[in-house]
Design an enzyme around this catalytic site. Structure first.
Site, PDB file in Angstrom:
ATOM      1  N   ASP A   3      -9.447   4.871  -2.225  1.00 57.80           N
ATOM      2  CA  ASP A   3      -8.358   5.335  -3.083  1.00 57.80           C
ATOM      3  C   ASP A   3      -8.952   5.890  -4.369  1.00 57.80           C
ATOM      4  O   ASP A   3     -10.179   6.068  -4.488  1.00 57.80           O
ATOM      5  CB  ASP A   3      -7.369   4.198  -3.358  1.00 57.80           C
TER       6      ASP A   3
ATOM      7  N   TYR B 219      -6.251   6.389   5.000  1.00 60.13           N
ATOM      8  CA  TYR B 219      -6.399   5.412   3.920  1.00 60.13           C
ATOM      9  C   TYR B 219      -5.594   4.144   4.196  1.00 60.13           C
ATOM     10  O   TYR B 219      -6.123   3.029   4.108  1.00 60.13           O
ATOM     11  CB  TYR B 219      -5.971   5.997   2.565  1.00 60.13           C
TER      12      TYR B 219
ATOM     13  N   GLU C  96       0.822  -1.211   0.000  1.00 57.23           N
ATOM     14  CA  GLU C  96       0.000   0.000   0.000  1.00 57.23           C
ATOM     15  C   GLU C  96       0.856   1.261   0.000  1.00 57.23           C
ATOM     16  O   GLU C  96       0.556   2.232  -0.691  1.00 57.23           O
ATOM     17  CB  GLU C  96      -0.944  -0.003   1.208  1.00 57.23           C
TER      18      GLU C  96
END
Length: 386
Positions: free
Chosen positions: A149, A131, A50
């Protein structure tokens, strides 16, 4: 839109589509055979992927992810590594601040004994924002949350025909995305559902020419019904990018080694090696006015022709290069002499671009300019400190 957020479509068709069409990615747990439980995900690998994907594409990240794992196979190995080794592996993957936070968070995880398994716990780690915390919580720990996202923004904006431009549209997109987890099907498989959203946005609901005929939600998409899918999500006009200028000084000793310094820990390329130079500013530098920032005094600096360009997210950087031969002697405090190939490997991309100038001929008529005084950073007089 009205103040009432519409119900999102059923998660069932998306999960069925994902079971058939899921992408095979190096950080993704393979689909289990029918009737068997999914293997446990490794939070370190999910987290690493990520962070890498925040500024680069899946195609770029794939081989770099494998190389990074070969060097740092688990969170303990990353935590134990010197920062310089982590930074070298991060070259070309975006802001070095992300790598610095990755390193600090790894040490925090090792200190506490394990990864936190909730969004709140993950957000307490250095550099992990809303996030990333939601993505790791959902994908690695099956927490019922939806990280938003760019792919999810696009899918939800089209499903609900949200016409307000980004970033303002996020006040609708975030709550609408969260409502998926009110459904039993999504709550039963949070990790799969979140990755299904990512895959849908990456392969079907693409920014240009979305393949609506193949979409499992084609009958539920308001934008598709209205024929406006390619125009969503709308975006506000981008602010003009800034322009900065730098002038850097490349000194070579009699053995051909290069003199490198280290940038301050905060700011762009924080803590990374650099070819020393004048601060980046809004106006171009002349060689003479930049000399107080040269790393060594008493040298004859020659300006190389041309400029090197590097783009950051918010600005463009234009750099020139001056070069000089230095006498034998130790490096000034805080600097080091390095072999050219080692320097190429250790320097961030922006600094490596200056090597293209160093490989060319000297600028016509540039001549030499002697740096003066003790104002030069780490200065020493010519012929001293051999």
């Amino acid at each position: 839109m009205s103040d009432v957020i519409p119900d999102p479509p059923s998660a069932v068709p998306l999960l069925a589509w994902y079971d058939r069409h899921r992408r095979s990615l190096p950080w993704r747990v393979a689909a289990p055979p029918p009737g068997e439980a999914r293997a446990e995900a490794d939070p370190y690998r999910i987290w690493l992927s990520e962070v890498m994907l925040q500024q680069t594409t899946v195609a770029t990240v794939g081989p770099r992810y494998a190389r990074f794992l070969e060097r740092f196979p688990d969170v303990a190995a990353l935590a134990a590594a010197p920062w310089e080794e982590v930074a070298a592996e991060w070259a070309g993957l975006g802001y070095y601040a992300r790598a610095r936070n990755l390193h600090a968070a790894a040490r925090a995880v090792v200190e506490r004994g394990a990864f936190p398994d909730t969004e709140v716990g993950l957000r307490a780690l250095p550099g992990i924002g809303a996030y990333t915390a939601a993505a790791v919580a959902a994908i690695a720990f099956d927490r019922p949350t939806v990280p938003v996202d760019g792919n999810v923004e696009r899918v939800v904006a089209r499903l609900l025909a949200i016409r307000e431009p980004l970033p303002g549209a996020r006040r609708w997109i975030g709550p609408a995305s969260a409502r998926f987890m009110e459904q039993e099907a999504a709550r039963a498989r949070p990790s799969d559902f979140v990755q299904a959203l990512f895959d849908l946005g990456a392969t079907i609901c693409t920014p240009r020419r979305p393949a609506c005929a193949l979409c499992p939600w084609r009958g539920d998409c308001r934008a598709q019904r209205e024929g406006i899918q390619e125009s969503l999500p709308a975006k506000s006009p981008k602010a003009a990018r800034g322009q900065r200028y730098g002038l850097h000084f490349l000194a070579r000793d009699p053995e051909g080694r290069l003199l490198l310094g280290r940038r301050p820990p905060e700011g762009l390329l924080g803590g990374m090696l650099e070819i020393p130079g004048a601060p980046w500013r809004e106006a171009p530098w002349e060689l003479g006015e930049a000399l107080p920032h040269a790393p060594l005094s008493g040298l004859s600096w020659h300006l190389r022709p041309g400029v090197a360009h590097h783009g950051f997210t918010h600005m463009d950087l234009e750099m020139r290069l001056a070069e000089a031969k230095a006498p034998e002697g130790p490096a000034p405090e805080g600097m080091a002499w390095m072999e050219p190939e080692a320097a190429r490997a250790a320097l961030p991309t922006a600094m490596r671009r200056l090597f293209t100038l160093a490989e060319g001929p000297l600028a016509e008529g540039a001549g030499g300019v002697a740096s003066g005084g003790s104002g030069a950073r780490g200065a020493r007089k010519k012929g001293v400190s051999r």
